[in-house]
Design an enzyme around this catalytic site. Sequence first.
Site, PDB file in Angstrom:
ATOM      1  N   ARG A 253      25.762  57.214  29.559  1.00 26.80           N
ATOM      2  CA  ARG A 253      24.993  56.381  28.633  1.00 26.80           C
ATOM      3  C   ARG A 253      23.639  55.976  29.214  1.00 26.80           C
ATOM      4  O   ARG A 253      22.761  55.530  28.483  1.00 26.80           O
ATOM      5  CB  ARG A 253      25.796  55.172  28.151  1.00 26.80           C
ATOM      6  CG  ARG A 253      26.182  54.193  29.218  1.00 26.80           C
ATOM      7  CD  ARG A 253      27.366  53.359  28.746  1.00 26.80           C
ATOM      8  NE  ARG A 253      27.141  52.741  27.453  1.00 26.80           N
ATOM      9  CZ  ARG A 253      26.334  51.708  27.228  1.00 26.80           C
ATOM     10  NH1 ARG A 253      25.672  51.182  28.228  1.00 26.80           N
ATOM     11  NH2 ARG A 253      26.190  51.224  26.017  1.00 26.80           N
TER      12      ARG A 253
ATOM     13  N   PRO B 239      42.034  52.969  44.804  1.00 31.56           N
ATOM     14  CA  PRO B 239      41.883  51.507  44.860  1.00 31.56           C
ATOM     15  C   PRO B 239      41.338  51.036  46.200  1.00 31.56           C
ATOM     16  O   PRO B 239      40.943  49.886  46.343  1.00 31.56           O
ATOM     17  CB  PRO B 239      43.301  50.977  44.625  1.00 31.56           C
ATOM     18  CG  PRO B 239      44.199  52.141  44.480  1.00 31.56           C
ATOM     19  CD  PRO B 239      43.419  53.400  44.581  1.00 31.56           C
TER      20      PRO B 239
ATOM     21  N   GLU C 209      51.303  59.681  44.814  1.00 38.34           N
ATOM     22  CA  GLU C 209      51.134  58.568  45.753  1.00 38.34           C
ATOM     23  C   GLU C 209      49.804  58.642  46.488  1.00 38.34           C
ATOM     24  O   GLU C 209      49.418  57.712  47.161  1.00 38.34           O
ATOM     25  CB  GLU C 209      52.282  58.562  46.774  1.00 38.34           C
ATOM     26  CG  GLU C 209      53.628  58.289  46.157  1.00 38.34           C
ATOM     27  CD  GLU C 209      53.652  56.968  45.378  1.00 38.34           C
ATOM     28  OE1 GLU C 209      53.383  55.930  45.981  1.00 38.34           O
ATOM     29  OE2 GLU C 209      53.940  56.999  44.173  1.00 38.34           O
TER      30      GLU C 209
ATOM     31  N   ASP D 207      22.266  45.797  28.040  1.00 35.98           N
ATOM     32  CA  ASP D 207      23.686  45.591  28.313  1.00 35.98           C
ATOM     33  C   ASP D 207      23.888  44.503  29.351  1.00 35.98           C
ATOM     34  O   ASP D 207      22.989  44.215  30.130  1.00 35.98           O
ATOM     35  CB  ASP D 207      24.308  46.861  28.928  1.00 35.98           C
ATOM     36  CG  ASP D 207      24.416  47.986  27.942  1.00 35.98           C
ATOM     37  OD1 ASP D 207      24.359  47.719  26.737  1.00 35.98           O
ATOM     38  OD2 ASP D 207      24.560  49.139  28.393  1.00 35.98           O
TER      39      ASP D 207
HETATM   40  N1  ADE Z   1      43.483  55.209  41.414  1.00 30.94           N
HETATM   41  C1  ADE Z   1      44.506  54.363  41.232  1.00 30.94           C
HETATM   42  N2  ADE Z   1      44.083  53.121  41.008  1.00 30.94           N
HETATM   43  C2  ADE Z   1      42.723  53.169  41.054  1.00 30.94           C
HETATM   44  C3  ADE Z   1      41.701  52.207  40.914  1.00 30.94           C
HETATM   45  N3  ADE Z   1      41.950  50.925  40.675  1.00 30.94           N
HETATM   46  N4  ADE Z   1      40.423  52.618  41.027  1.00 30.94           N
HETATM   47  C4  ADE Z   1      40.157  53.908  41.300  1.00 30.94           C
HETATM   48  N5  ADE Z   1      41.079  54.855  41.440  1.00 30.94           N
HETATM   49  C5  ADE Z   1      42.362  54.494  41.326  1.00 30.94           C
END
Ligand code: ADE
Length: 243
Positions: free
Chosen positions: A160, A95, A122, A175
Amino acid sequence: MRIDILTLFPEMLEATLATSIVKRAQDGGQVEIHVHDIRNWADNKHRKVDDRPYGGGPGMVMMCQPLHDAVQEVERQLNTPENPECSPVRIHFTPQGEVLKQERVEQLAAEKNLLLIAGHYEGIDERVIETLDPLELSTGDYVLSGGEIPALLLVDAVVRLLPGVLGHADSADQDSFSERDSEGKRLLDCPHYTRPRVWNEKEVPEVLLSGDHAAVDKWREEQMVSRTKSRRPDLLDDEEVDP
Ligand code: ADE
């Protein structure tokens, strides 16, 4: 293209990769996908791949050695006499990474080799991330339990776009995010309709029944612009235009 995926949960990936367009692309030879279980590189007798975090706290952290050795060996295997200098684009899903957009997907679809690292628990020991120096990608501002779903998402989005994967009828050019307005800004797709002409007292827009192709194209373009304005005005901001 060849895609290698490193994970602790190969079974999470295999069923999806053996389905639909991604399967068709593998069967058709447009992409080769290899899933590797990082646990196979654990150098201890319990095949341990994670440990408690230094400094305390909840959860487990993936250890450096198994992942590092897995990347080294998979990359060594990619170097064949026909492809001696092969260095895949390494991608780690987190994230904290760059939020994935269609522009990045298009760029990755032009590569020969991708190596996807799906972490779990984690997180991954920071030192192996620093050493491998991957491109870090996020699928959005929320937290998943691991990188497997993001890896599948990227594979689908990339595959794709590979030449010959989608037939002309369902070509990717139309798209959302692929269509652009006159200033080059990416637009959302227009609405689509099929039979019956009236359903639940709702009619298909008249212009789509007119047989007038120019009028249909104009209506679709207007829909794309108005949808983008109302649903994703940020796409029309100046900073969003690709260079
Ligand atoms: N791993 C955990 N959450 C994630 C996300 N939102 N994007 C990419 N990898 C992740």
